[in-house]
Every structure is written in C-alpha cells, then in structure tokens.
Design a protein around this motif. Structure first.
Motif, short mmCIF file in Angstrom:
data_model
loop_
_atom_site.label_atom_id
_atom_site.label_comp_id
_atom_site.label_asym_id
_atom_site.label_seq_id
_atom_site.Cartn_x
_atom_site.Cartn_y
_atom_site.Cartn_z
N ALA A 37 37.83 -37.71 115.79
CA ALA A 37 39.21 -37.62 116.27
C ALA A 37 40.17 -38.28 115.28
O ALA A 37 41.24 -37.75 114.98
CB ALA A 37 39.33 -38.26 117.65
N VAL A 38 39.78 -39.45 114.75
CA VAL A 38 40.63 -40.14 113.76
C VAL A 38 40.75 -39.30 112.50
O VAL A 38 41.84 -39.13 111.94
CB VAL A 38 40.04 -41.55 113.45
N TRP A 39 39.64 -38.73 112.05
CA TRP A 39 39.65 -37.90 110.84
C TRP A 39 40.54 -36.67 111.01
O TRP A 39 41.34 -36.35 110.14
CB TRP A 39 38.22 -37.50 110.50
N LEU A 40 40.42 -36.01 112.17
CA LEU A 40 41.27 -34.85 112.43
C LEU A 40 42.74 -35.24 112.53
O LEU A 40 43.62 -34.53 112.05
CB LEU A 40 40.81 -34.12 113.69
N GLY A 41 43.01 -36.38 113.17
CA GLY A 41 44.39 -36.87 113.28
C GLY A 41 45.00 -37.14 111.92
O GLY A 41 46.15 -36.79 111.66
N ILE A 42 44.24 -37.75 111.03
CA ILE A 42 44.73 -38.01 109.67
C ILE A 42 44.93 -36.70 108.92
O ILE A 42 45.93 -36.53 108.19
CB ILE A 42 43.74 -38.94 108.92
N VAL A 72 45.68 -33.73 110.16
CA VAL A 72 46.88 -33.05 110.68
C VAL A 72 48.13 -33.77 110.18
O VAL A 72 49.10 -33.14 109.75
CB VAL A 72 46.83 -32.98 112.22
N ALA A 73 48.14 -35.12 110.24
CA ALA A 73 49.31 -35.88 109.81
C ALA A 73 49.56 -35.73 108.32
O ALA A 73 50.71 -35.72 107.88
CB ALA A 73 49.12 -37.36 110.16
#
Length: 150
Positions: free
Chosen positions: A115-120, A122-123
């Motif tokens: 989730a953190v990797w995907l969030g980074i 996307v950001a």
C-alpha cells in the motif's frame, strides 16, 4: 550437616540452613513465628551443632533435587506446546515460532508495504516503479518458509 558438631560454622553453613528453613516454611512445616525464631538463631549460631539442632525435628530436604519426571525434556525434534499462545519449544531446547503466526505477520506487513509503495507511485506520477518492497517481502517469506520446515 555432616561433620563435627563442635566445629565453627561458616557464613555459607548459616545461609544453607536459612535456605532449608525457608523451604520448610514455604511448605508449611514451620509457622511464621517458628521460622523467624529459628532464622534469628541461625545467624547467631557459632557451631555446626547449633545449626543441626535447628533442623533436628524437620525432614531432610535436598536443595538440588532433580526435576520431576513430568517435566523431563521431550525427545529431540518434537514440538511441545508451552502455556498459552506464543512460542513452542522443540525437544532440543530451541524456540520455534508457530507457523501460522509467522505467515500472518508476513501477510499483514506485506500488505502495508505494498500500500505504501503504491501510494508513493501514485503520488510521484509513476516515477516510483522500482518494486523496492520485494527486497523486504521475498527474503522474509523465504526465511519463514525455511523455518517452517524445521
């Protein structure tokens, strides 16, 4: 205590007698008053005979008894459940984490890392395409899998 009762008692002799009195008190052979009285006399004793008199009416206790048969170690390689949840102890004395708990922790941490990797990613607009989470997830899974076979 073996030996001539007229010999002077050492501090170690007094401490051993005090420990024996504590054991007798703990199992209920001595009341609190008797225990305190004998303990005072123990540390005031000068000879081995005086210490022997304090234990004369009590059964012998071996302070270095072997453990009872009920708590003997299991044969090597077997896993025996200890207490509630948590750790198991193999027969060779090594600790082994239960398999399911290790995998649950791995799955939870892996989901958070993804989730953190995907969030980074996307950001950053897709600039964080390097799957750095695999550097944590894969070795951890291999370690759990290897220890699960032990």
């Amino acid at each position: 205590m073996p030996g001539d009762p007229r010999l002077r008692a050492s501090d170690a002799d007094r401490e051993r007698t005090a420990q024996l009195l504590r054991e007798h008190h703990a199992v209920g052979r001595l009341t609190a008053e008797e225990f305190n009285d004998r303990l005072e006399k123990t540390f005031a004793a000068r000879t081995l005979g005086e210490l022997d008199e304090l234990l004369a009416d009590l059964p012998a206790i071996d302070l270095y008894q072997l453990p009872s048969a009920g708590i003997r170690p299991a044969p090597p390689g077997t896993v025996r459940r200890r207490g509630g949840g948590g750790l198991n102890r193999r027969g060779d004395g090594a600790l082994a984490v239960p398999r399911i708990e290790g995998w649950v922790a791995w799955a939870t941490a892996s989901a958070l890392l993804l989730a953190v990797w995907l969030g980074i990613a996307v950001a950053a607009g897709g600039a964080a395409w390097v799957p750095w989470v695999l550097l944590v997830i894969v070795p951890w899974a291999l370690t759990i899998g290897r220890h699960s076979r032990d």
